[in-house]
Scaffold this active site. Structure first.
Site, PDB file in Angstrom:
ATOM      1  N   ASP A 135      20.855  38.277 -53.794  1.00 26.00           N
ATOM      2  CA  ASP A 135      20.642  37.732 -52.454  1.00 26.00           C
ATOM      3  C   ASP A 135      21.672  36.638 -52.206  1.00 26.00           C
ATOM      4  OD1 ASP A 135      18.451  39.295 -51.828  1.00 26.00           O
ATOM      5  OD2 ASP A 135      16.980  37.794 -52.430  1.00 26.00           O
ATOM      6  N   ARG A 185      25.243  44.529 -49.225  1.00 28.40           N
ATOM      7  CA  ARG A 185      24.179  44.470 -48.213  1.00 28.40           C
ATOM      8  C   ARG A 185      24.629  43.498 -47.129  1.00 28.40           C
ATOM      9  NH1 ARG A 185      19.006  41.854 -50.436  1.00 28.40           N
ATOM     10  NH2 ARG A 185      18.626  43.906 -51.321  1.00 28.40           N
ATOM     11  N   ALA A 190      20.092  34.006 -42.650  1.00 21.08           N
ATOM     12  CA  ALA A 190      18.772  33.456 -42.344  1.00 21.08           C
ATOM     13  C   ALA A 190      18.657  31.945 -42.530  1.00 21.08           C
ATOM     14  CB  ALA A 190      17.730  34.162 -43.216  1.00 21.08           C
ATOM     15  N   ARG A 289      11.269  31.406 -42.963  1.00 19.35           N
ATOM     16  CA  ARG A 289      12.456  32.061 -42.385  1.00 19.35           C
ATOM     17  C   ARG A 289      12.044  33.240 -41.501  1.00 19.35           C
ATOM     18  NH1 ARG A 289      14.468  30.726 -47.451  1.00 19.35           N
ATOM     19  NH2 ARG A 289      14.242  32.816 -48.293  1.00 19.35           N
ATOM     20  N   ARG A 290      10.965  33.933 -41.882  1.00 18.15           N
ATOM     21  CA  ARG A 290      10.496  35.047 -41.041  1.00 18.15           C
ATOM     22  C   ARG A 290       9.914  34.523 -39.733  1.00 18.15           C
ATOM     23  NH1 ARG A 290      12.757  36.566 -45.062  1.00 18.15           N
ATOM     24  NH2 ARG A 290      14.406  36.233 -43.556  1.00 18.15           N
ATOM     25  N   ALA A 292      10.935  31.832 -38.242  1.00 14.91           N
ATOM     26  CA  ALA A 292      12.076  31.332 -37.460  1.00 14.91           C
ATOM     27  C   ALA A 292      12.795  32.463 -36.734  1.00 14.91           C
ATOM     28  CB  ALA A 292      13.053  30.604 -38.376  1.00 14.91           C
ATOM     29  N   GLU A 293      12.713  33.683 -37.301  1.00 17.49           N
ATOM     30  CA  GLU A 293      13.457  34.792 -36.698  1.00 17.49           C
ATOM     31  C   GLU A 293      12.833  35.279 -35.403  1.00 17.49           C
ATOM     32  OE1 GLU A 293      15.066  36.330 -40.969  1.00 17.49           O
ATOM     33  OE2 GLU A 293      13.351  37.331 -40.046  1.00 17.49           O
TER      34      GLU A 293
HETATM   35  P1  FDA Z   1      17.404  40.018 -35.241  1.00 14.25           P
HETATM   36  O1  FDA Z   1      16.877  38.749 -35.809  1.00 14.25           O
HETATM   37  O2  FDA Z   1      18.273  39.961 -34.040  1.00 14.25           O
HETATM   38  O3  FDA Z   1      16.167  40.950 -34.976  1.00 14.25           O
HETATM   39  C1  FDA Z   1      16.267  42.211 -34.326  1.00 14.25           C
HETATM   40  C2  FDA Z   1      14.857  42.705 -34.027  1.00 14.25           C
HETATM   41  O4  FDA Z   1      14.158  42.919 -35.253  1.00 14.25           O
HETATM   42  C3  FDA Z   1      13.985  41.690 -33.297  1.00 14.25           C
HETATM   43  O5  FDA Z   1      14.162  41.779 -31.909  1.00 14.25           O
HETATM   44  C4  FDA Z   1      12.596  42.093 -33.743  1.00 14.25           C
HETATM   45  O6  FDA Z   1      12.177  43.244 -33.054  1.00 14.25           O
HETATM   46  C5  FDA Z   1      12.807  42.478 -35.175  1.00 14.25           C
HETATM   47  N1  FDA Z   1      12.615  41.326 -36.088  1.00 14.25           N
HETATM   48  C6  FDA Z   1      13.583  40.653 -36.747  1.00 14.25           C
HETATM   49  N2  FDA Z   1      13.048  39.679 -37.527  1.00 14.25           N
HETATM   50  C7  FDA Z   1      11.723  39.732 -37.340  1.00 14.25           C
HETATM   51  C8  FDA Z   1      10.630  39.000 -37.873  1.00 14.25           C
HETATM   52  N3  FDA Z   1      10.795  38.017 -38.751  1.00 14.25           N
HETATM   53  N4  FDA Z   1       9.378  39.328 -37.466  1.00 14.25           N
HETATM   54  C9  FDA Z   1       9.179  40.346 -36.593  1.00 14.25           C
HETATM   55  N5  FDA Z   1      10.191  41.084 -36.065  1.00 14.25           N
HETATM   56  C10 FDA Z   1      11.434  40.793 -36.420  1.00 14.25           C
HETATM   57  N6  FDA Z   1      19.339  36.773 -45.142  1.00 14.25           N
HETATM   58  C11 FDA Z   1      20.091  35.950 -45.918  1.00 14.25           C
HETATM   59  O7  FDA Z   1      20.586  34.925 -45.434  1.00 14.25           O
HETATM   60  N7  FDA Z   1      20.298  36.256 -47.242  1.00 14.25           N
HETATM   61  C12 FDA Z   1      19.798  37.385 -47.810  1.00 14.25           C
HETATM   62  O8  FDA Z   1      20.019  37.625 -48.997  1.00 14.25           O
HETATM   63  C13 FDA Z   1      19.028  38.266 -46.999  1.00 14.25           C
HETATM   64  N8  FDA Z   1      18.501  39.415 -47.501  1.00 14.25           N
HETATM   65  C14 FDA Z   1      17.950  40.332 -46.630  1.00 14.25           C
HETATM   66  C15 FDA Z   1      17.587  41.601 -47.097  1.00 14.25           C
HETATM   67  C16 FDA Z   1      17.152  42.546 -46.209  1.00 14.25           C
HETATM   68  C17 FDA Z   1      16.813  43.929 -46.715  1.00 14.25           C
HETATM   69  C18 FDA Z   1      17.015  42.243 -44.824  1.00 14.25           C
HETATM   70  C19 FDA Z   1      16.551  43.287 -43.822  1.00 14.25           C
HETATM   71  C20 FDA Z   1      17.312  40.981 -44.382  1.00 14.25           C
HETATM   72  C21 FDA Z   1      17.758  40.009 -45.266  1.00 14.25           C
HETATM   73  N9  FDA Z   1      18.079  38.740 -44.821  1.00 14.25           N
HETATM   74  C22 FDA Z   1      18.813  37.909 -45.648  1.00 14.25           C
HETATM   75  C23 FDA Z   1      17.605  38.268 -43.487  1.00 14.25           C
HETATM   76  C24 FDA Z   1      18.641  38.441 -42.404  1.00 14.25           C
HETATM   77  O9  FDA Z   1      19.701  37.530 -42.585  1.00 14.25           O
HETATM   78  C25 FDA Z   1      18.033  38.207 -41.007  1.00 14.25           C
HETATM   79  O10 FDA Z   1      17.574  36.892 -40.915  1.00 14.25           O
HETATM   80  C26 FDA Z   1      16.889  39.129 -40.653  1.00 14.25           C
HETATM   81  O11 FDA Z   1      17.137  40.430 -41.088  1.00 14.25           O
HETATM   82  C27 FDA Z   1      16.689  39.174 -39.116  1.00 14.25           C
HETATM   83  O12 FDA Z   1      17.856  39.616 -38.488  1.00 14.25           O
HETATM   84  P2  FDA Z   1      18.053  41.087 -37.844  1.00 14.25           P
HETATM   85  O13 FDA Z   1      19.363  41.602 -38.335  1.00 14.25           O
HETATM   86  O14 FDA Z   1      16.912  41.934 -38.158  1.00 14.25           O
HETATM   87  O15 FDA Z   1      18.247  40.831 -36.302  1.00 14.25           O
END
Ligand code: FDA
Length: 308
Positions: A135, A185, A190, A289-290, A292-293
């Protein structure tokens, strides 16, 4: 603004204490976390595999504050990997590891000790027939994490690493990594980061994601498209086709409990979809962090206080 506050709280011991003593609804925490015990994680793996999904397991914890605890984290991973191997789950379930959980931030020499612990995790992953992904944490750890990934890949070429599109440096990091054939990945990122190192607007972060993804798809490595963003998921599919990659040449990844229907839809369409499944008692930083998203999660969280 709210998300910046929550990300600051994710790193604040006082806020942590306040949330841990609050009656947070168990249902809400369990929406994002498989459970506290190793067997909860294994059960989640079984359930996801039956539904056609793959898994990356994360033993929750970060910013470990002493070496003894870092050893405990290492031992949990090696025990988990032995369990996955014995159950024949290694082909579909790998592990994700944070170097800070393995003690990387304990002061002088701790980076090398954390690397040794990560090596032990890799040594346990090999006989289980699976892989390890590092990560990525905040930008102060990017260089050290990339260096650790390179060191581990000398012995375990299947070790993967995370890159974050919100960092201004990431396009250059992609260019370097894509020549190594590495599993990468790609996430948006986040953590709370300053403007000097990270793009601050959603548009800039998304455009950076597309630029990085294009590089990874056209490179020699294995891109892992980790996002829930429907637009980026569509673009990833199109970039893969353009780069001549079949569905086995990349994968989608999403977090446990987020856009579950979309995970199943993509898997049903023949895509490889891996779900990142956290487990363990140290859920605070991950949970914040979840929240905050997505503002809707915060409202849900506030409503759940008092009903826990
Ligand atoms: P975005 O935040 O724009 O979300 C797009 C859509 O997805 C939203 O409109 C909503 O529908 C849905 N969604 C997203 N987050 C949600 C939530 N918390 N609750 C409900 N719905 C939600 N980061 C990092 O800094 N270091 C790391 O090592 C990792 N590792 C990692 C592994 C994996 C498998 C994933 C999927 C993500 C990570 N992350 C991470 C987190 C990543 O940086 C990011 O914060 C989240 O994936 C949210 O961003 P999205 O790309 O989903 O887009």
């Amino acid at each position: 603004m709210l998300s910046r506050l929550l990300l600051a709280a994710a790193r604040s011991p006082a806020a942590r204490q306040a949330v841990l003593v609050a009656p947070v609804g168990r249902d809400l925490v369990h929406r994002f976390i498989a459970g506290e015990e190793r067997e909860d994680a294994v059960r989640a793996v079984d359930e996801l595999i039956v539904r056609g999904l793959q898994v990356s397991l994360d033993f929750l914890g970060e910013d470990t504050t002493d070496a003894a605890h870092a050893d405990t984290v290492r031992d949990e991973y090696t025990g988990l990997l032995a369990r996955l191997g014995a159950a024949g789950l290694g082909r579909r379930a790998e592990v994700s590891v944070k170097l800070s959980a393995l003690g990387a931030n304990l002061g002088r020499g701790s980076g090398a000790e954390a690397l040794d612990r990560a090596r032990a995790v890799c040594a346990a992953a090999a006989p289980a027939g699976t892989t390890v992904t590092l990560d990525m944490e905040d930008h102060r750890s990017t260089d050290a994490t990339l260096a650790a990934a390179a060191a581990l890949r000398a012995d375990y070429p299947w070790v993967g690493v995370v890159l974050q599109s919100y960092l201004r440096r990431t396009e250059a990091d992609c260019r370097e990594l894509l020549q190594t054939g590495c599993r990468v990945r790609l996430v948006k990122g986040a953590y709370l980061e300053p403007g000097g190192v990270a793009f601050q607007s959603r548009g800039e972060v998304d455009r950076s994601y597309v630029r990085c993804l294009r590089l990874l798809m056209e490179g020699d490595g294995y891109p892992m498209v980790a996002t829930h963003d429907p637009r980026l998921i569509d673009i990833a599919g199109a970039l893969a086709v353009r780069a001549g990659r079949g569905q086995d040449g990349y994968e989608f990844q999403m977090l446990y409990g987020i856009r579950t229907e979309e995970q199943l839809r993509l898997a049903g369409a023949g895509e490889t979809v891996r779900v990142y499944v956290p487990y363990g008692g140290d859920w605070y930083g991950y949970f914040m962090r979840r929240l905050a998203e997505r503002p809707a999660n915060v409202a849900f969280f506030l409503r759940s206080l008092g009903h826990g």
